[in-house]
Design a protein around this motif. Structure first.
Motif, PDB file in Angstrom:
ATOM      1  N   ALA A 146     -13.680  26.379  15.456  1.00 30.86           N
ATOM      2  CA  ALA A 146     -12.561  26.702  14.575  1.00 30.86           C
ATOM      3  C   ALA A 146     -12.626  25.867  13.309  1.00 30.86           C
ATOM      4  CB  ALA A 146     -11.231  26.466  15.290  1.00 30.86           C
ATOM      5  N   ASP A 147     -12.229  26.452  12.206  1.00 32.69           N
ATOM      6  CA  ASP A 147     -12.250  25.770  10.926  1.00 32.69           C
ATOM      7  C   ASP A 147     -11.190  24.658  10.904  1.00 32.69           C
ATOM      8  OD1 ASP A 147     -11.770  25.254   8.006  1.00 32.69           O
ATOM      9  OD2 ASP A 147     -13.324  26.794   7.846  1.00 32.69           O
ATOM     10  N   ASP A 148     -11.489  23.575  10.168  1.00 29.65           N
ATOM     11  CA  ASP A 148     -10.532  22.477  10.050  1.00 29.65           C
ATOM     12  C   ASP A 148      -9.235  22.906   9.352  1.00 29.65           C
ATOM     13  OD1 ASP A 148     -11.924  20.496  11.344  1.00 29.65           O
ATOM     14  OD2 ASP A 148     -12.987  19.824   9.552  1.00 29.65           O
ATOM     15  N   SER A 149      -9.347  23.900   8.489  1.00 30.97           N
ATOM     16  CA  SER A 149      -8.155  24.319   7.741  1.00 30.97           C
ATOM     17  C   SER A 149      -7.075  24.885   8.657  1.00 30.97           C
ATOM     18  CB  SER A 149      -8.532  25.373   6.691  1.00 30.97           C
ATOM     19  OG  SER A 149      -9.095  26.525   7.320  1.00 30.97           O
ATOM     20  N   TYR A 150      -7.466  25.363   9.840  1.00 32.74           N
ATOM     21  CA  TYR A 150      -6.479  25.932  10.758  1.00 32.74           C
ATOM     22  C   TYR A 150      -5.501  24.878  11.280  1.00 32.74           C
ATOM     23  CZ  TYR A 150      -9.811  29.839  10.853  1.00 32.74           C
ATOM     24  OH  TYR A 150     -10.652  30.869  10.518  1.00 32.74           O
ATOM     25  N   GLN A 151      -5.971  23.677  11.475  1.00 34.01           N
ATOM     26  CA  GLN A 151      -5.097  22.662  12.068  1.00 34.01           C
ATOM     27  C   GLN A 151      -4.116  22.070  11.068  1.00 34.01           C
ATOM     28  OE1 GLN A 151      -7.429  19.265  13.423  1.00 34.01           O
ATOM     29  NE2 GLN A 151      -9.044  19.772  11.957  1.00 34.01           N
ATOM     30  N   THR A 152      -4.223  22.442   9.792  1.00 38.56           N
ATOM     31  CA  THR A 152      -3.233  21.962   8.827  1.00 38.56           C
ATOM     32  C   THR A 152      -1.865  22.609   9.052  1.00 38.56           C
ATOM     33  OG1 THR A 152      -3.885  23.664   7.214  1.00 38.56           O
ATOM     34  CG2 THR A 152      -5.019  21.533   7.117  1.00 38.56           C
ATOM     35  N   LEU A 169      -3.286  10.757   3.009  1.00 39.72           N
ATOM     36  CA  LEU A 169      -4.457  11.345   3.664  1.00 39.72           C
ATOM     37  C   LEU A 169      -5.614  10.353   3.638  1.00 39.72           C
ATOM     38  CD1 LEU A 169      -5.998  13.703   4.953  1.00 39.72           C
ATOM     39  CD2 LEU A 169      -6.485  14.536   2.625  1.00 39.72           C
ATOM     40  N   LEU A 170      -6.096   9.962   4.828  1.00 41.97           N
ATOM     41  CA  LEU A 170      -7.281   9.118   4.976  1.00 41.97           C
ATOM     42  C   LEU A 170      -8.387   9.998   5.551  1.00 41.97           C
ATOM     43  CD1 LEU A 170      -5.577   5.962   6.583  1.00 41.97           C
ATOM     44  CD2 LEU A 170      -6.007   6.409   4.156  1.00 41.97           C
ATOM     45  N   GLY A 179     -13.222  18.367   2.875  1.00 45.28           N
ATOM     46  CA  GLY A 179     -13.011  19.809   2.899  1.00 45.28           C
ATOM     47  C   GLY A 179     -11.614  20.228   3.333  1.00 45.28           C
ATOM     48  N   ILE A 180     -10.874  19.333   3.973  1.00 42.39           N
ATOM     49  CA  ILE A 180      -9.548  19.699   4.467  1.00 42.39           C
ATOM     50  C   ILE A 180      -8.478  19.589   3.393  1.00 42.39           C
ATOM     51  CG2 ILE A 180      -8.786  17.413   5.214  1.00 42.39           C
ATOM     52  CD1 ILE A 180      -7.705  18.683   7.744  1.00 42.39           C
ATOM     53  N   GLU A 181      -8.773  18.946   2.281  1.00 42.71           N
ATOM     54  CA  GLU A 181      -7.744  18.668   1.270  1.00 42.71           C
ATOM     55  C   GLU A 181      -7.063  19.917   0.728  1.00 42.71           C
ATOM     56  OE1 GLU A 181      -8.582  15.921  -1.824  1.00 42.71           O
ATOM     57  OE2 GLU A 181      -9.933  14.718  -0.605  1.00 42.71           O
ATOM     58  N   PRO A 182      -7.798  20.942   0.259  1.00 46.20           N
ATOM     59  CA  PRO A 182      -7.091  22.112  -0.296  1.00 46.20           C
ATOM     60  C   PRO A 182      -6.178  22.794   0.719  1.00 46.20           C
ATOM     61  CG  PRO A 182      -9.414  22.141  -0.896  1.00 46.20           C
ATOM     62  CD  PRO A 182      -9.265  21.086   0.142  1.00 46.20           C
ATOM     63  N   ALA A 183      -6.661  22.940   1.941  1.00 48.73           N
ATOM     64  CA  ALA A 183      -5.835  23.592   2.954  1.00 48.73           C
ATOM     65  C   ALA A 183      -4.608  22.762   3.294  1.00 48.73           C
ATOM     66  CB  ALA A 183      -6.669  23.848   4.214  1.00 48.73           C
ATOM     67  N   LEU A 184      -4.761  21.437   3.332  1.00 45.19           N
ATOM     68  CA  LEU A 184      -3.611  20.582   3.639  1.00 45.19           C
ATOM     69  C   LEU A 184      -2.581  20.636   2.517  1.00 45.19           C
ATOM     70  CD1 LEU A 184      -2.393  18.565   5.633  1.00 45.19           C
ATOM     71  CD2 LEU A 184      -3.590  16.745   4.401  1.00 45.19           C
ATOM     72  N   ASP A 185      -3.026  20.678   1.283  1.00 45.91           N
ATOM     73  CA  ASP A 185      -2.096  20.786   0.157  1.00 45.91           C
ATOM     74  C   ASP A 185      -1.271  22.065   0.250  1.00 45.91           C
ATOM     75  OD1 ASP A 185      -2.799  18.371  -0.986  1.00 45.91           O
ATOM     76  OD2 ASP A 185      -4.378  19.245  -2.227  1.00 45.91           O
ATOM     77  N   ASP A 186      -1.939  23.176   0.540  1.00 52.50           N
ATOM     78  CA  ASP A 186      -1.222  24.455   0.631  1.00 52.50           C
ATOM     79  C   ASP A 186      -0.241  24.465   1.792  1.00 52.50           C
ATOM     80  OD1 ASP A 186      -2.698  25.302  -1.528  1.00 52.50           O
ATOM     81  OD2 ASP A 186      -4.203  26.342  -0.324  1.00 52.50           O
ATOM     82  N   ALA A 187      -0.650  23.925   2.923  1.00 51.02           N
ATOM     83  CA  ALA A 187       0.232  23.934   4.092  1.00 51.02           C
ATOM     84  C   ALA A 187       1.447  23.047   3.877  1.00 51.02           C
ATOM     85  CB  ALA A 187      -0.546  23.491   5.338  1.00 51.02           C
ATOM     86  N   VAL A 226      -2.137  10.817   7.668  1.00 52.39           N
ATOM     87  CA  VAL A 226      -2.963  11.843   8.303  1.00 52.39           C
ATOM     88  C   VAL A 226      -4.407  11.353   8.252  1.00 52.39           C
ATOM     89  CG1 VAL A 226      -3.767  14.227   8.202  1.00 52.39           C
ATOM     90  CG2 VAL A 226      -1.372  13.704   7.690  1.00 52.39           C
ATOM     91  N   VAL A 227      -5.025  11.241   9.433  1.00 51.94           N
ATOM     92  CA  VAL A 227      -6.387  10.694   9.560  1.00 51.94           C
ATOM     93  C   VAL A 227      -7.335  11.830   9.892  1.00 51.94           C
ATOM     94  CG1 VAL A 227      -7.852   9.058  10.765  1.00 51.94           C
ATOM     95  CG2 VAL A 227      -5.452   8.480  10.302  1.00 51.94           C
TER      96      VAL A 227
END
Length: 992
Positions: A146-152, A169-170, A179-187, A226-227
């Motif tokens: 599963a993509d990391d963006s899903y867990q955001t 965010l660390l 790679g998780i930054e854009p998805a976390l920002d949107d979520a 968030v680690v």
């Protein structure tokens, strides 16, 4: 039997040989598909992955014994770094000529191996490359995870649940970590939260580097971290955070699946992460999963008999590795490929070993077979979409509690959000959580932010104003030689901070604007530029300013308008006398007059000759008597006590009504009416008038948007300048109107009561607020404190301190509002109406009761009996009541003088003519008809009328003549009018 056994033995031997030959030929016919596996074989995680992959291939061929292909696994050790993984991939392709590669184990190195697969057309299947990868850049990379963006999404849901608005965010300093930054920002944006700080942590960071990253994060006010790093780096990070005091009460740590799904976590590692929350994909427990877990742990124990007996269950990553190997075996069978075939590189080759690798002839076929493989795996449905697994339907939220225990505290799904169980109806939210430094609690929740433990002072920027010092005033105290900052805004902010449940240290810094325009925008930019921590003052909330800072709830009323001069206006009309009373009051007053006059007439008609006469005369009496009471000029004397009681109430009501009318009319005639000189903004635009605004206010921009010429705008700072400019007007260097926010205009009007007023519409605004950086948790806390001040008496006390008690100074006197309304006199009319109705009712009841014997049968005439009886009652009511004192006295006056010797011998017929009997309905009464009696009464009335029309002197002369005739003993029967003896003595001196 022995013989049969002997004779049958050759036959059995022949069957056995045939079976062995068949198996041998099938094995020889089965094609071999070589698959390379890249692992960190020295690590515990690598051992678990290797065992899972081997078991998957074995289980597949056990379930499919008739397969025509056979996957042959070739393991290589990556030594836990990217260089080793790349070397292992080159060796597998060049020497082992593998047709697919599974791995590598570390997600950070997958990208390098994928580039080799793209160059050689060898599919690379990864169960750990969870970071986003574009298919265009890595077409031969298959991500069976599963993509990391899903867990955001579940992370954002946790923040929403606990109303945390910002995180730090660390992340690991690698493509997979960032790679998780854009998805976390949107979520987070969807839950009104954001990332306050991003800190990259190198994978090989030293302890000093980790301490530096943690110190930077600790200096932020945000306490939610968030680690997103690998499990080994996360363990080191949490141990350093514990030493730095960041695993204590008030801190919140949320780790991604790289930590929550780690395989090699010892109880000591879990203790180092006490209170940490983590998310991971949820795997539905099935019989296949349970069976695999038992065999998996048994096999690991068998492979390492001297190791620890406490072997953890397979993680989600372990199950993904199992499903990946199963998919490879299924794809090999579906594609029908067997022996590897590599074509030599075309054209010139480079000097590196990678340039000399060939291209797989079966790679594309094998890739398409893998992409089309679908089955029910241990981790769920195995189905690839765009080269990767789709989003898991459910995520599990786990909590690293004390004593090395990992507990599930809730679940998240896209349909129901966060819940305590897979069934959302069982319970909302999360179960009890073990928070860092606080233990288990479902009541206490970390606030998620705090000020620096070093008690760093907040720098609060305050505007320096030239006027309206009630809001903010900055001055130098001549006694202490210190800069003093006071005002309404300062008191509100101090009270709000004092109401916070935690201490806040801050200091005010005056800000001197550069230039006259947009000084408040410059003040707000100080916060956006991190030159100030907040702005406290009379700062209006606008959309442009909210783009760079966050505002608290407004602490003043919103809206802006204009103030103009007032001009006198006198306007009267020919019907101006009607304005003191409203039309409704006029109508009700007229009705009350008529009704009261009618009631008096009804009561007095039978007993008072002044209320008798022809119908027109009686109508005139009703109106004349009622309306003459306005000036108390009524000359008719009432006889009945009911009338007298009613007149007392009515005269009192007329007195109040006339007095009120006189006062209202006097007010309208004497008070000067003042109207605004301008009420429409279009008049200002059409006349080209100059208008003013407060210096530094956003009003100037709004006026320009309303098509005002910039050259027609003039800025002012103080109420005195407002008044001076308005008094001059546009033609004399002033302005026609001044635009400002409503609170400022109220202060101006409180100081200049006469001659100015607010006019025109009040344009919508958002009020004044305190500015903080975007995402600052202080916004919510201070806003909550402002609401508390508003609900209590604190805000009102502060307003009275700086603005005084609200009054009506400067209000315009409107003549239309001076009119008296019906409601003002509703109580008075109610009293008079009830009194009139009650007197009328009492009279009618008494009349019917006293005269009930007079008319027992209906009189002559046509119609029904009821109509005849009503007509008879009306006729009877119209007759005089001769028992009344008024008519008795009149009858006595009409009789001869009681001193005459002939008076005692009056003729009975003449006496009956003068005083007709009332009991005309009794038995034995005179047979005279009603008509005869009415004629007698009419004759008496004519006599009385003639007597009253005779002049006083003539009557006196006739009286003297009559006396002379009586003394001459000449009897003569005549009707004479003679006053009583006492009255004669009073009136004789009046004769000439």
């Amino acid at each position: 039997m022995g013989r049969r056994f002997t004779t049958s033995w050759p036959a059995y031997s022949l069957l056995l040989l045939l079976a062995l030959a068949a198996l041998t030929s099938h094995a020889a016919a089965a094609g071999t598909v070589r698959v390379g596996i890249i692992l960190d074989q020295a690590s515990v995680t690598g051992t678990r992955f290797q065992t899972s992959i081997q078991m998957a291939v074995e289980d597949y061929y056990s379930a499919h014994p008739n397969s025509t292909t056979k996957v042959e696994l070739h393991f290589r050790d990556s030594s836990g770094d990217a260089v080793g993984a790349v070397s292992a991939a080159v060796d597998l392709i060049k020497n082992a000529q593998v047709q697919a590669i599974i791995g590598p184990q570390a997600a950070a190195t997958t990208e390098f191996v994928a580039q080799i697969g793209n160059h050689t057309h060898v599919p690379v299947l990864s169960y750990s490359a969870t970071y986003p990868v574009s298919r265009s850049t890595a077409p031969y990379l298959v991500r069976a995870c599963a993509d990391d963006s899903y867990q955001t999404f579940p992370i954002a849901a946790i923040l929403r649940r606990f109303t945390w608005r910002a995180v730090v965010l660390l992340h690991e300093d690698s493509p997979s970590g960032a790679g998780i930054e854009p998805a976390l920002d949107d979520a987070l944006r969807d839950v009104d939260a954001g990332v306050a700080l991003r800190a990259a942590v190198p994978a090989d960071a030293s302890d000093d580097r980790l301490d530096a990253v943690l110190y930077r994060a600790k200096a932020m006010t945000t306490r939610v971290y968030v680690v997103h790093v690998s499990a080994p780096l996360a363990l080191r990070l949490f141990r350093r955070a514990k030493d730095a005091g960041m695993m204590s009460e008030g801190y919140v740590w949320i780790a991604t699946a790289g930590v929550g799904d780690a395989d090699a976590l010892s109880p000591e590692d879990i203790d180092a992460m006490q209170g940490v929350l983590s998310v991971r994909a949820y795997v539905q427990p099935t019989s296949q999963v349970d069976d695999f877990a038992e065999r998996f742990k048994a096999r690991l124990l068998q492979a390492n008999p001297g190791g620890s007996q406490d072997i953890r269950d397979p993680t989600v990553s372990t199950l993904w590795a199992y499903d990946t190997a199963w998919a490879v075996a299924a794809a090999a069978e579906a594609s029908g490929i067997s022996d590897p075939a590599f074509e030599p590189p075309q054209g010139s080759t480079g000097p590196t070993e990678l340039d000399q690798l060939g291209v797989s002839a079966t790679g594309e076929t094998f890739l398409n077979a893998v992409l089309g493989t679908t089955f029910d795996g241990l981790a769920g449905k195995f189905r690839l979409v765009n080269g990767q697994l789709p989003m898991p339907p459910v995520y599990e939220i786990i909590n690293f509690a004390g004593d090395g225990v990992t507990a599930t505290v809730g679940f998240w799904s896209g349909k129901s959000g966060i819940s305590q169980d897979l069934d959302p109806s069982i319970g909302e939210g999360l179960k009890k959580i073990f928070w860092p430094g606080a233990g288990h609690s479902d009541v206490w929740i970390p606030r998620g932010w705090a000020f620096s433990p070093v008690e760093k002072e907040l720098v609060i920027a305050v505007p320096v104003k030239h006027g309206f010092h009630q809001f903010v005033q900055v001055y130098n105290d001549s006694i202490t030689n210190q800069t003093m900052i006071t005002g309404y805004c300062i008191d509100v902010f101090d009270a709000a901070v004092k109401a916070l449940p935690f201490p806040v240290y801050y200091r005010y810094e005056p800000y001197y604007a550069i230039g006259d325009n947009n000084s408040y925008d410059q003040l707000v930019d100080l916060v956006a530029q991190q030159k100030a921590d907040a702005v406290v003052g009379d700062v209006a909330i606008t959309a442009s300013r909210m783009a760079v800072v966050d505002f608290t709830l407004p602490f003043t009323e919103s809206g802006w308008s204009m103030v103009v001069r007032m001009q006198s206006q006198t306007s009267t009309s020919m019907f101006f006398f009607l304005k003191p009373l409203t039309p409704g009051l006029w109508f009700v007053s007229l009705a009350a007059f008529i009704f009261t006059g009618f009631v008096i007439w009804v009561i007095e008609h039978r007993i008072n000759p002044e209320f008798r006469g022809t119908p027109m005369q009686q109508f005139g009496t009703i109106f004349h008597y009622a309306f003459s009471t306005l000036v108390f000029a009524h000359r008719e004397n009432v006889q009945s006590n009911l009338s007298k009681f009613l007149m007392v109430i009515w005269v009192f009501a007329v007195l109040i009504l006339t007095s009120s009318y006189t006062a209202s009319l006097t007010t309208l005639l004497t008070v000067q009416k003042l109207n605004p000189s301008v009420t429409d903004i279009n008049d200002l635009l059409g006349n080209g008038d100059y208008v003013g605004y407060q210096e530094g206010s956003f009003i100037a921009e709004e006026l320009v948007r309303m098509n005002f010429d910039q050259s027609k705008l003039r800025s002012y700072s103080t109420p005195e300048e407002y008044a001076d400019a308005l008094s001059k007007g546009s033609g004399n260097g002033g302005v026609t109107a001044v635009f400002d926010e409503v609170p400022y205009l109220k202060i101006f009007l409180s100081q200049y009561c006469d001659g100015y007023t607010m006019a025109g519409p009040v344009y919508k605004g958002t009020g004044l607020g305190f500015a903080f950086p975007n995402g600052s948790p202080m916004v919510q806390e201070v806003s909550r404190a402002i609401v508390g001040l508003t609900e209590g008496d604190d805000m009102g006390r502060i307003e009275r301190k700086w603005f005084g008690v609200p009054g009506t100074c400067g209000e315009n006197v409107d003549s239309s509002n001076a009119s008296l309304t019906l409601w003002n006199f509703s109580g008075l009319f109610l009293i008079t109406g009830v009194a009139s109705s009650l007197m009328l009712f009492i009279y009618l009841v008494r009349f019917v009761y006293q005269e009930r014997h007079e008319l027992k049968t209906a009189g002559p005439g046509s119609g029904s009996v009821s109509l005849k009886r009503l007509r008879a009652w009306m006729q009877h009511y119209d007759q005089k009541d001769m028992s009344s004192p008024q008519f008795k006295e009149q009858s006595w006056r009409d009789s001869p003088s009681r001193g005459s010797s002939h008076g005692k011998q009056r003729d009975r017929s003449e006496q009956e003519e003068a005083m007709p009997t009332r009991d005309f309905g009794a038995p034995g009464a005179s047979p005279l008809s009603d008509h005869s009696r009415m004629e007698s009464a009419s004759s008496l009335e004519r006599k009385l009328s003639n007597e009253f029309r005779t002049p006083f002197e003539q009557r006196m002369g006739e009286t003297g003549a009559a006396s002379t005739d009586k003394r001459s003993s000449t009897p003569e029967r005549r009707t004479s009018f003679k006053l009583p003896q006492k009255e004669e003595r009073k009136e004789l001196p009046l004769s000439p």
